[in-house]
Structure formats: C-alpha cells, structure tokens
Design an enzyme around this catalytic site. Structure first.
Site, mmCIF file in Angstrom:
data_model
loop_
_atom_site.group_PDB
_atom_site.id
_atom_site.type_symbol
_atom_site.label_atom_id
_atom_site.label_comp_id
_atom_site.label_asym_id
_atom_site.label_seq_id
_atom_site.Cartn_x
_atom_site.Cartn_y
_atom_site.Cartn_z
ATOM 1 N N TYR A 1 -15.674 -10.687 -0.526
ATOM 2 C CA TYR A 1 -16.295 -9.384 -0.824
ATOM 3 C C TYR A 1 -17.531 -9.542 -1.708
ATOM 4 O O TYR A 1 -18.523 -8.827 -1.550
ATOM 5 C CB TYR A 1 -15.292 -8.452 -1.516
ATOM 6 N N ARG B 1 0.812 -1.219 0.000
ATOM 7 C CA ARG B 1 0.000 0.000 0.000
ATOM 8 C C ARG B 1 0.842 1.264 0.000
ATOM 9 O O ARG B 1 0.412 2.310 0.499
ATOM 10 C CB ARG B 1 -0.986 0.011 1.188
ATOM 11 N N ARG C 1 -5.398 12.685 -6.187
ATOM 12 C CA ARG C 1 -6.688 12.089 -5.852
ATOM 13 C C ARG C 1 -7.784 13.155 -5.811
ATOM 14 O O ARG C 1 -8.917 12.917 -6.214
ATOM 15 C CB ARG C 1 -6.512 11.398 -4.496
ATOM 16 N N ARG D 1 -2.445 6.730 0.216
ATOM 17 C CA ARG D 1 -2.875 7.769 1.135
ATOM 18 C C ARG D 1 -1.814 8.376 2.018
ATOM 19 O O ARG D 1 -2.007 9.455 2.544
ATOM 20 C CB ARG D 1 -3.998 7.195 2.002
ATOM 21 N N ASP E 1 -6.779 -1.851 -7.530
ATOM 22 C CA ASP E 1 -7.341 -2.485 -6.336
ATOM 23 C C ASP E 1 -7.660 -3.946 -6.648
ATOM 24 O O ASP E 1 -7.855 -4.293 -7.819
ATOM 25 C CB ASP E 1 -8.609 -1.766 -5.864
HETATM 26 O O1 CP3 Z 1 -0.051 -1.086 -2.756
HETATM 27 C C1 CP3 Z 1 -0.433 -0.077 -3.358
HETATM 28 O O2 CP3 Z 1 -0.180 1.042 -2.935
HETATM 29 C C2 CP3 Z 1 -1.170 -0.234 -4.685
HETATM 30 C C3 CP3 Z 1 -2.566 -0.018 -4.612
HETATM 31 C C4 CP3 Z 1 -3.504 -0.904 -3.823
HETATM 32 C C5 CP3 Z 1 -4.774 -0.431 -3.399
HETATM 33 N N1 CP3 Z 1 -5.469 -1.477 -2.883
HETATM 34 C C6 CP3 Z 1 -5.241 0.957 -3.556
HETATM 35 C C7 CP3 Z 1 -6.288 1.475 -2.661
HETATM 36 C C8 CP3 Z 1 -3.439 -2.265 -3.457
HETATM 37 C C9 CP3 Z 1 -2.298 -3.244 -3.618
HETATM 38 C C10 CP3 Z 1 -4.690 -2.612 -2.879
HETATM 39 C C11 CP3 Z 1 -5.021 -3.973 -2.426
HETATM 40 C C12 CP3 Z 1 -6.234 -4.207 -1.640
HETATM 41 N N2 CP3 Z 1 -7.449 -3.568 -1.734
HETATM 42 C C13 CP3 Z 1 -6.361 -5.213 -0.662
HETATM 43 C C14 CP3 Z 1 -5.297 -6.218 -0.307
HETATM 44 C C15 CP3 Z 1 -4.261 -5.676 0.600
HETATM 45 C C16 CP3 Z 1 -4.707 -5.473 2.012
HETATM 46 O O3 CP3 Z 1 -4.649 -4.326 2.468
HETATM 47 O O4 CP3 Z 1 -5.070 -6.460 2.676
HETATM 48 C C17 CP3 Z 1 -7.662 -5.143 -0.144
HETATM 49 C C18 CP3 Z 1 -8.254 -6.011 0.955
HETATM 50 C C19 CP3 Z 1 -8.347 -4.107 -0.841
HETATM 51 C C20 CP3 Z 1 -9.763 -3.673 -0.690
HETATM 52 C C21 CP3 Z 1 -9.873 -2.257 -0.285
HETATM 53 N N3 CP3 Z 1 -9.553 -1.166 -1.092
HETATM 54 C C22 CP3 Z 1 -10.339 -1.763 0.955
HETATM 55 C C23 CP3 Z 1 -10.786 -2.613 2.116
HETATM 56 C C24 CP3 Z 1 -10.295 -0.355 0.877
HETATM 57 C C25 CP3 Z 1 -10.788 0.642 1.890
HETATM 58 C C26 CP3 Z 1 -9.911 0.739 3.059
HETATM 59 C C27 CP3 Z 1 -8.591 1.361 2.706
HETATM 60 O O5 CP3 Z 1 -7.586 0.631 2.800
HETATM 61 O O6 CP3 Z 1 -8.584 2.528 2.332
HETATM 62 C C28 CP3 Z 1 -9.757 -0.007 -0.390
HETATM 63 C C29 CP3 Z 1 -9.505 1.376 -0.896
HETATM 64 C C30 CP3 Z 1 -8.192 1.687 -1.492
HETATM 65 N N4 CP3 Z 1 -7.450 0.850 -2.289
HETATM 66 C C31 CP3 Z 1 -7.500 2.920 -1.349
HETATM 67 C C32 CP3 Z 1 -6.312 2.791 -2.088
HETATM 68 C C33 CP3 Z 1 -5.251 3.848 -2.284
HETATM 69 C C34 CP3 Z 1 -7.997 4.134 -0.558
HETATM 70 C C35 CP3 Z 1 -9.097 4.836 -1.261
HETATM 71 C C36 CP3 Z 1 -8.783 6.232 -1.713
HETATM 72 O O7 CP3 Z 1 -7.641 6.656 -1.880
HETATM 73 O O8 CP3 Z 1 -9.773 6.904 -1.921
#
Ligand code: CP3
Length: 341
Positions: free
Chosen positions: A153, A26, A39, A30, A76
C-alpha cells in the site's frame, strides 16, 4: 481479569475445548446496521477509528449481536503507515488512498519507526476501553498488517489488482525494499507489544496480498519479516493469515506462532499435511457461501466442520465477511459451528 469464555485462547494453544470457537474476519463493521448508525454519526471511517469510545462500541457490537467467541479491535492495518509519517484517506466506496507514496530515498528519509504507545495512542485507548467494557466475556484480538502488505500500500498508494508498482520495486530496488520492510517490521513489533500491554489477548497478522508474490519472493520479502514479528512477540498466541499463500504452507508450519489462517482456496486435509499437527488452523468457509439460503449455509458450514474434525481448529471464513451479507446468515454460520459435535 479471568475470561468467562476462553475457547479461542485454548483452541489456539492446542488445549482441550468443549466446542470449536468461532469469529469472523471483518465482523466489526459494515454488515451490521448498528455499525452503520455509529459510522453515520461521525465524518467517516478514520474519525470513527480515532475516537476510542466509539471504536470500542463497534468492537463489542458483534459480541452482543452475533454471539461470536472473540472481539477484534476496530481499526485498520493502514494505521501503521500513518504512524510512520505516510497518512491515508478512506475514499467512500473505493477504499484507502495515500496522497503521498514511497518512491525514492528522499521519501524513505521522511519516514520514522512508529512508537506504538504514542503514535497509535488512540488504538491503545480503544483497547483499554474495550477490555473494560467486555468485562471478561470473550478475548480481544489485536492485529496488524504483515510488512509486505503494508509495503504494497505504501508504494502503490491505493488498492490495486496487480500491485505492479510494489512488485516492480522488489525487482528494481531490492535493498531499498528491505530497508522499508525492516522499518515497517520494527514499527509493527512496537505496535503489537503496545496492544498486548493494553490488554489484547491474541494477535493476528493479516498478509492480505501474500498471494501476488511467487514462492521465492514470498520467503525473502514477506515470511522473513513475519518470522521476526512472531519471534519478538512472546506473551500471547499469534495467528498468521496469509491470503493466497498456498505455496508457503510448509514454511508457515515452521513459524513461531500458534495458528495459521487458511483461505477457502486451500484444501483442509492438504493444508494439515503441509503445516503439520502442531498448529491450530483457522478458517476457512468461502465468504460467498453466506449468500445461500439458511439450509445451504448450514450444510456448507457442517461440511467445513466435518473436514476439520478431530484437529486443532478455530472456525472462521476464508477471508473477511462481505459487506452485503445478511447478518442473519452470519448467525446461521455461527450457530451451526456452536451446535456441531
Ligand atoms: O475485523 C474487523 O472487523 C476489525 C476491523 C478491520 C478493518 N480493517 C476495518 C475497516 C480490520 C481487521 C481491517 C483489516 C484490513 N484493512 C485488511 C486486512 C484484512 C483483509 O480484508 O484482507 C486490509 C487489506 C485493510 C485495508 C482496507 N481497509 C481496505 C482495502 C478497505 C476498503 C475496502 C473495504 O474493505 O471496505 C478498508 C476500509 C475499512 N476497514 C472499513 C472497515 C470497517 C470500511 C470503511 C468504512 O466503514 O467506512
């Protein structure tokens, strides 16, 4: 294109490295003000992820700003359900939400097996632009969710503490569950192959909800499908990160992949014993360690590095970096790994 820094790939394959490579799960997102600026220029996360030029820009930000040894494509794991016919929304401060879920035979019939190159063309384009703009500086990681986590999900419709609907489905309708899991697996294989075709140098499978299953169910409903994916992907190194699956470490040691990700609940020496000598281990600093002072972050990182000493390792956190972590502390973590000898 010849990579200038291929530490990640050599470490994954168990080849000699001058120092341990480091990146953060990640990392593209953020924690960086520069990410938040991009964003805010669009309507939301989904528009950002679906605009290849912008996705490429935020993918490269942590390489420029933090000095990590790899980029991970900004996307994602939930793009797969969408490509199969089950769209999601990203609700501000709450996370993903699916207007429709999969509950019945009729719902399953509406889904299709995704074709990576077409249905997820925006990710493929983002990978191509990222590769061009990285210009060989560091490898690019492609990724997908593990079928079980995606299934969770699609059944649940959102995040959940217990994922009780998804787990209920495994007990009530095991055959139905297997059919959906197989569709997700086939979609994921198509998608990962398209990512590799576009230039991904390594791929990681995120099984974020591995830890909510018992060992037998984990073998039957998750590892079986991860194993199919590992067997189908031949051309680049593969990493499997199954959060909370301490009970499956011995089985993971037998997967057809190069690297196993560890979360911070998993002891390092003990994990090596279960997994065996022939895999690279990735991780596993507690993400909360980065809330400490610079001295504390340095000490915690050195302590982790010491425990991995002399064995195949890619440095990372034990899960994704938390959004409110100070990027300066991320830099301390990265520099400490780079200085470790
Ligand atoms: O690693 C990176 O930086 C690349 C981008 C990436 C995102 N999601 C961007 C994202 C990666 C590799 C993911 C994987 C992901 N997404 C997982 C597996 C990894 C883990 O954390 O267990 C999962 C379970 C998700 C599902 C998901 N996406 C959730 C539960 C959420 C909301 C909670 C949160 O973490 O913010 C997201 C949103 C998300 N995915 C954001 C980003 C940058 C935040 C939203 C935003 O910027 O508006």
């Amino acid at each position: 294109m010849q990579l200038q820094n291929d530490l990640l790939l050599r470490a994954a394959k168990g080849e000699k490295v001058e120092r341990t490579p480091v990146w953060l799960m990640r990392q593209a997102g953020r924690i960086l003000p520069e990410y938040r600026a991009v964003r805010e220029s669009v309507s939301g996360f989904i528009e950002l992820a679906q605009t290849p030029e912008l996705a490429a820009e935020v993918t490269i930000q942590p390489v420029d700003l933090l000095g990590v040894d790899a980029a991970i494509i900004f996307s994602d794991i939930l793009v797969i359900p969408e490509a199969m016919g089950l769209p999601y929304e990203m609700v501000e401060k709450r996370g993903p939400w699916f207007p429709n879920t999969v509950a019945s035979e009729a719902d399953l019939k509406k889904l299709r097996i995704a074709d990576g190159a077409n249905d997820l063309n925006y990710v493929i384009k983002a990978i191509e632009i990222t590769k061009k703009n990285l210009n060989g500086r560091v490898p690019l990681i492609g990724f997908a969710g593990a079928p079980w986590t995606i299934f969770a999900y699609m059944i649940e419709g959102s995040g959940s503490k217990t994922f009780s609907k998804a787990r209920a489905m495994l007990y009530r309708e095991p055959a139905f569950s297997h059919r959906l899991l197989q569709m997700i697996t086939d979609s994921t294989i198509n998608y990962l192959k398209a990512q590799i075709e576009a230039g991904a140098d390594l791929i990681q499978i995120f099984d974020s909800w591995a830890g909510i299953l018992g060992p037998d169910q984990y073998e039957e409903f998750s590892l079986r499908y991860i194993s199919q994916i590992c067997d189908a992907i031949q051309d680049v190194p593969k990493t499997v990160f199954a959060k909370g699956a301490f009970f499956a470490r011995e089985s993971m040691g037998k997967l057809n992949c190069e690297t196993i990700g560890l979360d911070w609940n998993m002891g390092i020496a003990e994990s090596r014993k279960f997994i065996g000598p022939n895999k690279t281990l990735q991780g596993n600093l507690d993400p909360a360690a980065l809330y400490g002072s610079p001295e504390q972050v340095r000490e915690a990182t050195q302590n982790m590095m010491e425990q991995f000493r002399g064995s195949r390792h890619i440095a990372n956190l034990g899960h994704g970096v938390y959004p409110d972590i100070d990027p300066e502390m991320v830099k301390v973590f990265i520099q400490t790994v780079k200085d470790f000898r």
